[in-house]
Scaffold this active site. Sequence first.
Site, mmCIF file in Angstrom:
data_model
loop_
_atom_site.group_PDB
_atom_site.id
_atom_site.type_symbol
_atom_site.label_atom_id
_atom_site.label_comp_id
_atom_site.label_asym_id
_atom_site.label_seq_id
_atom_site.Cartn_x
_atom_site.Cartn_y
_atom_site.Cartn_z
ATOM 1 N N HIS A 171 0.914 -1.500 0.023
ATOM 2 C CA HIS A 171 0.052 0.135 0.019
ATOM 3 C C HIS A 171 0.818 1.258 -0.026
ATOM 4 O O HIS A 171 1.420 1.574 1.082
ATOM 5 C CB HIS A 171 -1.008 0.129 1.094
ATOM 6 C CG HIS A 171 -1.865 1.201 1.186
ATOM 7 N ND1 HIS A 171 -3.231 1.004 1.441
ATOM 8 C CD2 HIS A 171 -1.751 2.296 1.123
ATOM 9 C CE1 HIS A 171 -3.815 2.062 1.259
ATOM 10 N NE2 HIS A 171 -2.858 3.027 1.192
ATOM 11 N N HIS A 187 1.645 5.282 -1.648
ATOM 12 C CA HIS A 187 1.314 6.541 -2.385
ATOM 13 C C HIS A 187 2.611 7.234 -2.889
ATOM 14 O O HIS A 187 3.583 7.529 -2.061
ATOM 15 C CB HIS A 187 0.495 7.555 -1.616
ATOM 16 C CG HIS A 187 -0.827 7.029 -1.119
ATOM 17 N ND1 HIS A 187 -2.040 7.097 -1.703
ATOM 18 C CD2 HIS A 187 -1.126 6.291 0.163
ATOM 19 C CE1 HIS A 187 -3.000 6.670 -1.213
ATOM 20 N NE2 HIS A 187 -2.458 6.189 0.053
ATOM 21 N N LYS A 212 -9.384 -0.017 -6.179
ATOM 22 C CA LYS A 212 -9.254 0.483 -4.552
ATOM 23 C C LYS A 212 -10.647 1.128 -4.515
ATOM 24 O O LYS A 212 -11.139 2.229 -5.441
ATOM 25 C CB LYS A 212 -8.142 1.641 -4.445
ATOM 26 C CG LYS A 212 -8.104 2.504 -3.255
ATOM 27 C CD LYS A 212 -7.561 1.578 -2.317
ATOM 28 C CE LYS A 212 -7.854 2.116 -0.737
ATOM 29 N NZ LYS A 212 -6.832 3.407 -0.686
ATOM 30 N N HIS A 220 -10.606 1.165 1.524
ATOM 31 C CA HIS A 220 -10.350 2.384 2.501
ATOM 32 C C HIS A 220 -11.505 2.226 3.368
ATOM 33 O O HIS A 220 -12.571 2.463 3.104
ATOM 34 C CB HIS A 220 -10.251 3.621 1.789
ATOM 35 C CG HIS A 220 -10.045 4.758 3.085
ATOM 36 N ND1 HIS A 220 -8.781 5.342 2.881
ATOM 37 C CD2 HIS A 220 -10.700 4.932 4.101
ATOM 38 C CE1 HIS A 220 -8.904 6.047 4.201
ATOM 39 N NE2 HIS A 220 -9.825 6.049 4.777
ATOM 40 N N HIS A 252 -4.772 -0.547 5.446
ATOM 41 C CA HIS A 252 -4.318 0.097 6.594
ATOM 42 C C HIS A 252 -5.392 0.039 8.030
ATOM 43 O O HIS A 252 -5.929 1.073 8.592
ATOM 44 C CB HIS A 252 -3.958 1.697 6.580
ATOM 45 C CG HIS A 252 -5.100 2.168 5.500
ATOM 46 N ND1 HIS A 252 -6.455 2.289 5.854
ATOM 47 C CD2 HIS A 252 -4.781 3.115 4.381
ATOM 48 C CE1 HIS A 252 -7.010 2.966 4.863
ATOM 49 N NE2 HIS A 252 -6.198 3.254 4.017
ATOM 50 N N ASP A 264 1.239 2.632 3.482
ATOM 51 C CA ASP A 264 0.489 3.843 3.333
ATOM 52 C C ASP A 264 1.373 5.032 3.496
ATOM 53 O O ASP A 264 0.746 6.161 3.805
ATOM 54 C CB ASP A 264 -0.646 3.922 4.472
ATOM 55 C CG ASP A 264 -1.977 4.873 3.969
ATOM 56 O OD1 ASP A 264 -1.692 5.209 2.707
ATOM 57 O OD2 ASP A 264 -2.536 5.277 5.073
HETATM 58 C C1 NCD Z 1 -3.741 9.087 1.822
HETATM 59 C C2 NCD Z 1 -3.137 10.142 0.767
HETATM 60 O O1 NCD Z 1 -2.613 11.526 1.246
HETATM 61 O O2 NCD Z 1 -3.327 10.185 -0.189
HETATM 62 N N1 NCD Z 1 -3.556 9.984 3.254
HETATM 63 C C3 NCD Z 1 -3.569 9.129 4.384
HETATM 64 O O3 NCD Z 1 -3.680 9.735 5.503
HETATM 65 N N2 NCD Z 1 -3.486 7.865 4.547
HETATM 66 C C4 NCD Z 1 -4.910 8.718 1.600
HETATM 67 C C5 NCD Z 1 -5.437 7.745 2.303
HETATM 68 O O4 NCD Z 1 -4.843 6.570 2.133
HETATM 69 O O5 NCD Z 1 -6.273 7.748 3.018
HETATM 70 ZN ZN ZN Z 2 -3.430 5.142 1.618
#
Ligand code: NCD
Ligand code: ZN
Length: 347
Positions: A12, A14, A98, A135, A177, A250
């Site tokens: 996971h 970003h 997702k 999510h 998460h 995450d």
């Molecule tokens: C994530 C993001 O900033 O893309 N933020 C987070 O707090 N985890 C989005 C997400 O996974 O909820």
């Molecule tokens: Zn995330």
Amino acid sequence: MELSIIKPDDMHLHVRDGSSMQSVIAHTAAQFGRAIIMPNLSPPVTTVEAALAYRERILNALNKDVNFSPLMTLYLTDSTQVSEIKKVAVSEHVKALKLYPAGATTNSSAGVTDIEKVYGVLETMQEHQVPLLVHGEALSDENGHAVDVFDREKMFIDKTLYPLIRRFPKLKIVFEHITTQEAVQFVNAAGENVSATITPQHLMYDRNAIFKGGIRPHFYCLPILKRKKHQLALIDAATSGNKNFFLGTDSAPHSRTSKENACGCAGIYSAHAALEFYADVFEQANALDKLEGFASIFGAQFYGLEENDEYITLRKEPWHVPEVYDFGSEVVIPFHAGETMQWKVAL
Ligand code: NCD
Ligand code: ZN
């Protein structure tokens, strides 16, 4: 002390896009063989074509000698077509969809407004064994009343997840998460086809960290940190050797100015020391022998992938986390900025 494990995967992650992505991607590629790349760009990644183009941009940002494969995902919307799911089912590099409940988190305005709207698509995903990544936070209860930010995961389990697994008992689901005891119980009670990822921050802290001595935006993420009893339940789950719990950081970088702000963004950047954070947690739980399963085996198994064929070594070797890293034209404050880490991945 040294620990060698099969090279892990971050299930996971970003990484954003453009120059921001170019700044952060090497951190993940240095430690992980693969990563599940989240599609919440603006606009979101909703087609296989867009996901493959995004994948190329990620690969182009890395040195050619780096052995890292991004695993792509599509953002499920109310208007996702069954035909797109069929493309995912035969795609080598696009692995999952997702589900963001609309409005739940960063760039989720295009998210699903009512799960029943995507039942047709979920049917096809179940049939083709395309995983649904969730999510799991509900903004409102069944009467439409707003839900407290600390109770949104539990509400989502009761309102959406239990009905979902009853209706689609063979659908592969990753509850992303997870942050609560109730989520651990849900995964334990659900079938083999339901797994969960756990982040470093939810294993290392409870919600008091957000308010220690003042408001600390770099501990703010979604789902938000919960009470100590939930943290302890997550540690138990992660270190249990149960294959339904695996690593997903995450890591979610935001610029310093968008975090340290009157309305700060949700997201913690942990990619710079991801495996080191987990090693600390597993060591403190006397469970370093369970780290390899959690980090390198169970996630791959869930996604039907071979384990990575390289190994990675962690050393007990104190080092200082920098105060900032570059993030496009700005900077990002890394998790544990300026602090000392006990473990170091040998590169
Ligand atoms: C994530 C993001 O900033 O893309 N933020 C987070 O707090 N985890 C989005 C997400 O996974 O909820
Ligand atoms: Zn995330």
